[in-house]
Design an enzyme around this catalytic site. Structure first.
Site, short mmCIF file in Angstrom:
data_model
loop_
_atom_site.label_atom_id
_atom_site.label_comp_id
_atom_site.label_asym_id
_atom_site.label_seq_id
_atom_site.Cartn_x
_atom_site.Cartn_y
_atom_site.Cartn_z
N SER A 128 0.82 -1.21 0.00
CA SER A 128 0.00 0.00 0.00
C SER A 128 0.86 1.26 0.00
O SER A 128 0.53 2.25 -0.65
CB SER A 128 -0.93 0.01 1.22
OG SER A 128 -1.96 -0.92 1.06
N CYS A 160 -1.10 -4.47 11.99
CA CYS A 160 -2.47 -4.46 12.51
C CYS A 160 -2.60 -5.30 13.77
O CYS A 160 -2.97 -6.47 13.72
CB CYS A 160 -3.49 -4.91 11.48
SG CYS A 160 -5.19 -4.55 12.00
N ALA A 215 -2.88 -0.15 7.36
CA ALA A 215 -3.10 0.52 6.08
C ALA A 215 -3.60 1.94 6.28
O ALA A 215 -3.30 2.84 5.49
CB ALA A 215 -4.09 -0.28 5.23
N CYS A 259 -7.53 1.14 13.62
CA CYS A 259 -7.64 -0.31 13.71
C CYS A 259 -9.10 -0.68 13.92
O CYS A 259 -9.59 -0.62 15.05
CB CYS A 259 -6.77 -0.84 14.85
SG CYS A 259 -6.72 -2.64 14.94
#
Length: 417
Positions: free
Chosen positions: A43, A186, A331, A364
């Site tokens: 990303s 994450c 991300a 998150c």
């Protein structure tokens, strides 16, 4: 000058299937010179390529990729691996040249990147977006243990469907979910699959025969207290077992046993029999960065946390999971970082000082069932930095997978935040 993106061995947020890709030969001994060279196809690399193409350009080359955040839902049967894949032509910006070679060495003193096919590529500006590397091999018995049933991992395209198979085949016993003693991408994902598995077992009537266990190396359930408090309520209400400071060190897949070390009692271990095991692997910086002048003592790209410019090499910048930035690796963080990095590079190209600061924003979405989410958003200081003018620590159906860009946050709070 052209803009190029190189795929490296590190794992990006978008994880590419490189098994069929061969390094394309470039004419001559030199791989060419680029004004802006972007390392990494996750990303971070894709995002910065899109922003940089307004400044420099080249031809586009398509390969295949997977969008990894969906894999939590794949492991729970809510999505398919196929749905997470699409051609890179649909996400890579037109005008970006893709060089299908692996990064073997970065020489920031000479402004050169060496690839595994023996080429040297020089650059004026370098953006490093190499992602994070998975280390299943640091757990004894893996990755070979994945050849057995009842064990899976949502972090690899090769093992994510095994998670769903283990969940479907569950009869009775322990369903165990692990969190390693390393930084991870994450940090909420390892427990998301636990909540989804609980929901599935309730839906199928198997929950009374299941003992759901979350063994985490961390001393807390979640790093931000506001959201952790809500998660503890969910854990209590759903009768989930949480063992803090437990680190997975061995899998005996032939016996369906998982061995955890108790981090607060050195040398002490505990063995769990499992009917289902989800493994979150240890992770670390890409090999190409370790021992490199660009890395800090831990092997991460050593950046100024405010401007995303390298602390030593002013023509080097970074974004995403491979960096030393003290915030969660998500991300959503990449999305917030990209705007700051774009401004920083523009200022540096203009021989000016960077004037925009990254506040550490990350998001998150903690999926707590098939249709509910706690949307955690916070900054460098661990303070909530929420988009919506409601308490986002409460489990809700309306959140979805939100990236929480700043301008919308300000609108939602009527300009007050």
């Amino acid at each position: 000058m052209a803009n190029a993106v190189l795929r490296a061995q590190g794992h990006g947020r978008r994880v590419f299937d490189v098994s069929w890709l061969s390094a394309r030969s470039l004419s001559g001994a030199s791989g060419g010179h680029y004004k802006v060279l972007v390392l990494g196809g996750g990303s971070g690399g894709i995002t910065m390529s899109a922003r940089m193409k307004r400044k420099v350009g080249a031809e586009n080359v398509a390969v295949n990729h997977y969008y990894q955040p969906i894999w939590t839902l794949v492991g729970a049967g809510a999505k398919t691996v196929k749905s997470s894949g699409r051609t890179t032509a649909s996400v890579v910006p037109s005008g970006v040249k893709w060089i299908k070679s692996r990064v073997q060495e970065i020489d920031p003193d000479k402004n050169i990147v060496r690839t595994d096919d023996g080429k040297e590529i020089s650059y004026q500006y370098l953006i490093v977006a190499l992602g994070i590397q998975l280390h299943y091999e640091k757990i004894k018995g893996l990755p070979e243990g994945f050849e057995y049933p009842k064990i899976g991992s949502n972090y690899s395209v090769k093992t994510v469907e095994k998670t769903w198979k283990a969940l479907q085949d569950f009869k009775e016993g322990n369903a165990i979910f692990s969190f390693p003693n390393t930084p991870v991408k994450c940090a909420g994902a390892p427990q998301k699959i636990m909540y989804l598995s609980d929901a599935y077992l309730r839906k199928t009537g198997k929950r009374p025969k299941a003992n759901i266990i979350y063994n985490t190396s961390l001393p807390v359930l979640f790093g931000i207290k506001k959201y952790a408090d809500s998660l503890w309520d969910i854990v209590k209400n759903r009768d989930l077992t949480i063992n803090l400071r437990h680190n997975l060190i061995e899998v005996r897949a032939d016996r369906q046993e998982a061995v955890f070390e108790k981090l607060d009692s050195p040398g002490e271990t505990v063995v769990y029999q499992y009917e289902m095991l989800h493994v979150t692997p240890p992770m670390g910086p890409p090999d190409v960065l370790k021992q490199n002048p660009l890395a800090d003592a831990g092997g991460w790209l050593d950046l100024d946390k405010d401007t995303l410019q390298h602390k030593t090499y002013p023509n080097v910048f970074g974004i995403g999971d491979c960096t030393s930035l003290p915030t969660a690796k998500t991300a959503a963080a990449v999305a917030a970082q990209s705007a700051v990095l774009d401004r920083t590079i523009t200022k540096v190209m203009q021989k000016d000082k960077p004037d925009k600061r990254y506040d550490g924003y990350t998001s998150c979405p903690l999926v707590t069932s098939y249709n509910t989410v706690i949307l955690a958003e916070f900054d460098y200081n661990g303070q909530p930095l929420e988009t919506f003018p409601i308490d986002q620590s409460k489990e809700r159906r309306i959140m979805g997978l939100w990236g929480g860009p700043g301008p919308y946050r300000k609108i939602m709070h009527l300009g007050m935040k």
